[in-house]
Scaffold this active site. Structure first.
Site, PDB file in Angstrom:
ATOM      1  N   SER A 298      41.085  21.475  30.188  1.00  0.00           N
ATOM      2  CA  SER A 298      42.459  20.673  30.691  1.00  0.00           C
ATOM      3  C   SER A 298      42.046  19.774  32.166  1.00  0.00           C
ATOM      4  O   SER A 298      42.339  20.997  33.168  1.00  0.00           O
ATOM      5  CB  SER A 298      43.689  21.723  30.343  1.00  0.00           C
TER       6      SER A 298
ATOM      7  N   HIS B  45      41.670  17.764  26.992  1.00  0.00           N
ATOM      8  CA  HIS B  45      42.969  17.705  27.035  1.00  0.00           C
ATOM      9  C   HIS B  45      43.996  17.645  27.854  1.00  0.00           C
ATOM     10  O   HIS B  45      43.309  17.682  29.048  1.00  0.00           O
ATOM     11  CB  HIS B  45      43.447  19.671  26.968  1.00  0.00           C
TER      12      HIS B  45
ATOM     13  N   ASP C  89      47.832  17.533  29.957  1.00  0.00           N
ATOM     14  CA  ASP C  89      49.147  18.337  29.512  1.00  0.00           C
ATOM     15  C   ASP C  89      50.579  16.773  30.184  1.00  0.00           C
ATOM     16  O   ASP C  89      50.027  17.032  31.420  1.00  0.00           O
ATOM     17  CB  ASP C  89      49.073  19.123  30.491  1.00  0.00           C
TER      18      ASP C  89
ATOM     19  N   MET D 192      53.697  16.485  30.989  1.00  0.00           N
ATOM     20  CA  MET D 192      55.585  17.465  30.710  1.00  0.00           C
ATOM     21  C   MET D 192      56.140  16.137  32.001  1.00  0.00           C
ATOM     22  O   MET D 192      56.300  15.970  32.612  1.00  0.00           O
ATOM     23  CB  MET D 192      55.200  18.284  32.184  1.00  0.00           C
TER      24      MET D 192
ATOM     25  N   HIS E  86      48.963  16.654  24.875  1.00  0.00           N
ATOM     26  CA  HIS E  86      49.078  18.053  24.330  1.00  0.00           C
ATOM     27  C   HIS E  86      50.635  16.976  25.276  1.00  0.00           C
ATOM     28  O   HIS E  86      51.028  17.056  26.037  1.00  0.00           O
ATOM     29  CB  HIS E  86      49.062  18.867  24.888  1.00  0.00           C
TER      30      HIS E  86
ATOM     31  N   MET F 104      54.831  17.928  26.178  1.00  0.00           N
ATOM     32  CA  MET F 104      55.296  18.566  26.196  1.00  0.00           C
ATOM     33  C   MET F 104      56.377  18.206  26.872  1.00  0.00           C
ATOM     34  O   MET F 104      57.334  18.684  28.710  1.00  0.00           O
ATOM     35  CB  MET F 104      54.760  20.353  27.536  1.00  0.00           C
TER      36      MET F 104
ATOM     37  N   MET G 122      50.714  28.269  21.746  1.00  0.00           N
ATOM     38  CA  MET G 122      50.655  28.568  23.166  1.00  0.00           C
ATOM     39  C   MET G 122      50.623  30.102  23.537  1.00  0.00           C
ATOM     40  O   MET G 122      50.817  31.360  22.639  1.00  0.00           O
ATOM     41  CB  MET G 122      52.136  28.171  23.791  1.00  0.00           C
TER      42      MET G 122
ATOM     43  N   ASP H  65      45.886  27.772  23.760  1.00  0.00           N
ATOM     44  CA  ASP H  65      45.966  26.959  25.262  1.00  0.00           C
ATOM     45  C   ASP H  65      47.063  28.191  26.377  1.00  0.00           C
ATOM     46  O   ASP H  65      48.260  28.484  25.654  1.00  0.00           O
ATOM     47  CB  ASP H  65      46.535  25.546  24.892  1.00  0.00           C
TER      48      ASP H  65
ATOM     49  N   SER I 144      41.713  26.269  34.412  1.00  0.00           N
ATOM     50  CA  SER I 144      41.548  26.343  35.171  1.00  0.00           C
ATOM     51  C   SER I 144      39.983  27.544  35.069  1.00  0.00           C
ATOM     52  O   SER I 144      39.160  27.114  36.008  1.00  0.00           O
ATOM     53  CB  SER I 144      42.176  27.386  35.834  1.00  0.00           C
TER      54      SER I 144
HETATM   55  C1  DX5 Z   1      49.814  24.561  30.150  1.00  0.00           C
HETATM   56  C2  DX5 Z   1      49.080  23.762  29.526  1.00  0.00           C
HETATM   57  C3  DX5 Z   1      47.616  24.086  29.251  1.00  0.00           C
HETATM   58  C4  DX5 Z   1      47.019  24.489  30.922  1.00  0.00           C
HETATM   59  C5  DX5 Z   1      46.680  25.698  30.918  1.00  0.00           C
HETATM   60  O1  DX5 Z   1      50.942  24.649  30.098  1.00  0.00           O
HETATM   61  O2  DX5 Z   1      49.900  22.936  28.260  1.00  0.00           O
HETATM   62  O3  DX5 Z   1      46.972  22.900  28.948  1.00  0.00           O
HETATM   63  O4  DX5 Z   1      46.188  23.227  31.476  1.00  0.00           O
HETATM   64  O5  DX5 Z   1      45.807  25.954  31.955  1.00  0.00           O
HETATM   65  P1  DX5 Z   1      45.514  27.757  32.370  1.00  0.00           P
HETATM   66  O6  DX5 Z   1      43.690  26.907  31.024  1.00  0.00           O
HETATM   67  O7  DX5 Z   1      44.216  27.321  33.699  1.00  0.00           O
HETATM   68  O8  DX5 Z   1      46.215  28.499  31.373  1.00  0.00           O
HETATM   69 ZN    ZN Z   2      47.962  21.700  27.063  1.00  0.00          ZN
END
Ligand code: DX5
Ligand code: ZN
Length: 218
Positions: A7, A32, A34, A36, A65, A67, A136, A174, A197
């Site tokens: 990600s 990936h 994200d 938001m 993804h 959100m 999730m 995820d 991370s």
């Molecule tokens: C969280 C995201 C994830 C995020 C995961 O809302 O959808 O994709 O980047 O991060 P880690 O692997 O650090 O939990």
């Molecule tokens: Zn994600």
């Protein structure tokens, strides 16, 4: 084989192209991304513009993804930007079946994401229509959160359902994925691991990817 989807949320955005090339060279299967909106989740990240900018940087599928609220409105824009897989949250869709059809009409693979508190029942009747289910394993919104172990039974349940119905749907997890939690998820039936991370906070991204891969194959 288990796929690994780094990600970019935890990447250094001032050198995003380099950050993506590094995980591609390190054996990543998907990138990936994200998205938001500050409404569905309490954070704002990126939109179609960045997806479009990233598209020529890699040959890997872009696993986007969403959100966001009102995802239908943005499906055409993400298709045009070059998304390969577009995942929407069931909680954000009033007419989930319609949204899935819209994604497929735009030539993308359709994914449905479920928050930790959402039961798998909401996708039982549309399983035949989707390509991927994203469970999730944290509450969406931020990278670097702790894995919620109570999601493990949901991974088992959905994987069993997919097997019973002879479907080929990817089961993606995820949030809070590291070597230890990756193994538990794969044992429960997951086959796509998103890790932000755990990969991008390491100096050696290729090493982080291969460590996760080795752990889940052992
Ligand atoms: C969280 C995201 C994830 C995020 C995961 O809302 O959808 O994709 O980047 O991060 P880690 O692997 O650090 O939990
Ligand atoms: Zn994600």
């Amino acid at each position: 084989m288990t796929k690994i989807a780094p990600s970019i949320l935890s990447a250094n955005f001032s050198k995003l192209a380099e950050e993506i090339r590094e995980v591609e060279a390190g054996g990543a299967d998907y990138i990936h991304i994200d998205v938001m909106d500050g409404h569905f989740v309490p954070n704002i990240t990126i939109g179609p513009l960045i997806v479009e900018a990233v598209r020529p940087v890699t040959t890997l599928p872009l696993d986007v993804h969403l959100m966001i609220e009102n995802p239908d409105q943005y499906v055409p824009m993400f298709a045009k930007a070059g998304a390969d897989i577009l995942t929407v949250h069931a909680e954000a869709c009033t007419h989930l079946h319609r949204t899935i059809q819209l994604i497929k009409e735009h030539g993308m693979k359709a994914g449905v994401a479920l928050n930790p508190a959402t039961p798998i029942d909401v996708v039982k009747h549309i399983l035949e229509d989707i390509d991927l289910i994203l469970l999730m394993t944290v509450n969406p919104g931020f990278g670097g959160q702790n894995f919620i172990p109570n999601v493990l039974p949901k991974i088992e349940q959905i994987s069993q359902l997919i097997e019973i119905r002879h479907l080929s749907i990817e089961v993606e997890v995820d949030g809070g994925i590291n070597e230890e939690t990756a193994r538990k998820c794969v044992e429960a039936g997951a086959n796509v691991l998103v890790a932000g991370s755990a990969i991008y906070n390491q100096e050696d991204r290729a090493g982080a990817i291969s460590q996760i891969r080795t752990t889940v194959q052992a």
